[in-house]
Design an enzyme around this catalytic site. Structure first.
Site, short mmCIF file in Angstrom:
data_model
loop_
_atom_site.label_atom_id
_atom_site.label_comp_id
_atom_site.label_asym_id
_atom_site.label_seq_id
_atom_site.Cartn_x
_atom_site.Cartn_y
_atom_site.Cartn_z
N TYR A 11 58.35 69.07 26.90
CA TYR A 11 58.77 70.45 27.12
C TYR A 11 57.66 71.49 26.90
O TYR A 11 57.89 72.68 27.11
CB TYR A 11 59.96 70.77 26.20
CG TYR A 11 61.16 69.87 26.44
CD1 TYR A 11 61.88 69.96 27.63
CD2 TYR A 11 61.55 68.91 25.52
CE1 TYR A 11 62.96 69.13 27.88
CE2 TYR A 11 62.63 68.06 25.74
CZ TYR A 11 63.34 68.18 26.93
OH TYR A 11 64.40 67.36 27.18
N ALA A 39 71.92 69.68 27.73
CA ALA A 39 72.78 68.49 27.78
C ALA A 39 74.14 68.77 28.43
O ALA A 39 74.76 67.85 29.00
CB ALA A 39 72.97 67.92 26.37
N HIS A 60 65.77 73.79 34.93
CA HIS A 60 65.36 72.78 33.95
C HIS A 60 63.84 72.82 33.80
O HIS A 60 63.12 72.83 34.81
CB HIS A 60 65.80 71.38 34.37
CG HIS A 60 67.28 71.24 34.46
ND1 HIS A 60 68.08 71.12 33.34
CD2 HIS A 60 68.11 71.26 35.52
CE1 HIS A 60 69.34 71.05 33.72
NE2 HIS A 60 69.39 71.14 35.04
N PRO A 84 72.10 73.73 24.48
CA PRO A 84 71.80 73.12 23.18
C PRO A 84 70.37 72.62 23.02
O PRO A 84 69.80 72.02 23.93
CB PRO A 84 72.77 71.95 23.09
CG PRO A 84 73.59 71.96 24.30
CD PRO A 84 73.25 73.13 25.14
N ASN A 85 69.86 72.90 21.84
CA ASN A 85 68.55 72.43 21.35
C ASN A 85 67.36 73.19 21.93
O ASN A 85 66.24 72.98 21.50
CB ASN A 85 68.37 70.91 21.58
CG ASN A 85 69.40 70.11 20.82
OD1 ASN A 85 69.54 70.29 19.61
ND2 ASN A 85 70.15 69.28 21.50
N ARG A 136 59.37 70.81 19.07
CA ARG A 136 59.55 69.35 19.14
C ARG A 136 59.27 68.87 20.57
O ARG A 136 59.40 69.63 21.52
CB ARG A 136 60.99 68.96 18.75
CG ARG A 136 61.43 69.48 17.40
CD ARG A 136 60.63 68.89 16.26
NE ARG A 136 60.90 67.48 16.09
CZ ARG A 136 61.83 66.98 15.27
NH1 ARG A 136 62.56 67.79 14.54
NH2 ARG A 136 62.01 65.68 15.17
N ASN A 151 69.99 77.31 31.98
CA ASN A 151 69.50 75.98 31.63
C ASN A 151 70.57 75.40 30.71
O ASN A 151 70.57 75.65 29.50
CB ASN A 151 68.15 76.05 30.91
CG ASN A 151 67.60 74.65 30.62
OD1 ASN A 151 68.35 73.67 30.68
ND2 ASN A 151 66.32 74.56 30.32
N ARG A 158 63.09 61.53 35.23
CA ARG A 158 63.37 61.05 33.87
C ARG A 158 64.37 59.89 33.92
O ARG A 158 64.69 59.37 34.98
CB ARG A 158 63.84 62.22 33.01
CG ARG A 158 62.76 63.31 32.90
CD ARG A 158 63.13 64.42 31.98
NE ARG A 158 63.28 63.94 30.61
CZ ARG A 158 63.77 64.69 29.61
NH1 ARG A 158 64.14 65.94 29.85
NH2 ARG A 158 63.88 64.20 28.40
N GLU A 187 70.29 77.13 38.59
CA GLU A 187 70.24 76.10 37.53
C GLU A 187 68.76 75.81 37.27
O GLU A 187 68.02 75.49 38.21
CB GLU A 187 70.96 74.83 38.01
CG GLU A 187 70.85 73.68 37.03
CD GLU A 187 71.42 72.37 37.61
OE1 GLU A 187 71.93 72.37 38.75
OE2 GLU A 187 71.32 71.35 36.91
#
Ligand code: CA2
Length: 146
Positions: free
Chosen positions: A24, A76, A99, A11-12, A19, A73, A106, A97
């Site tokens: 990112y 969330a 990211h 998501p996103n 953004r 990836n 973070r 995995e």
């Protein structure tokens, strides 16, 4: 015909490069796909993004049946989706995995991945361009008979 590598984005991530560039970066998801295709060379590649958990689970099942390996990836979903973790448990090929950001530097809510325990390898903090490193690493893990 070689089996495809699946690169699945949660998501996103369709907003990548648009953004929060301070976290990112400025690279868009379309540019990430181009980098991955360049890294994969002639190997077929399924590069996808969804905001839907149901769709993601369907794609993981498809990759389990037809793929040579996977980079995911989960965004969330990483931190709360036991359904995605269970689907990935059934994936019996190399699984990375990925990211973009280093989730461990973070906020604490980003520290506990449900996916890491079922992944072959975990990569985080190499930015959007690092997907290409993940493709090369996955190809090494798959070996010549991909
Ligand atoms: O660093 C990553 O790749 C993440 O998987 C991104 C997720 C976050 O939940 C993970 O902790 C780390 C968030 C994806 C949101 O995507 C955006 C992209 C561009 C702008 C805003 C959000």
């Amino acid at each position: 015909m070689p089996k495809p590598i699946y690169i699945l984005n949660g998501p996103n991530l369709n907003r990548l490069g648009v953004r929060e560039p301070e976290i990112y970066g400025h690279t868009t998801l379309a540019e990430v796909e181009a980098l991955c295709r360049e890294a994969a060379g002639p190997l077929p590649l399924e590069f996808r993004q969804t905001n839907s958990e149901e769709t993601m689970i369907g794609w993981i099942h498809e990759a389990t049946d037809t793929g040579a390996g996977m980079i995911i990836n989960p965004a969330a979903f990483t931190f709360y989706s036991m359904a995605i973790m269970d689907a990935l448990k059934m994936f019996d090929k190399p699984l990375i995995e990925y990211h973009i950001s280093n989730i461990h530097t973070r906020e604490p809510m980003y520290h506990n991945s449900l996916v890491s325990g079922v992944a072959t390898a975990v990569m985080a903090g190499l930015g959007a361009g690092g997907y290409a490193h993940a493709v090369r690493a996955l190809m090494d893990m798959i070996g010549p008979e991909a």
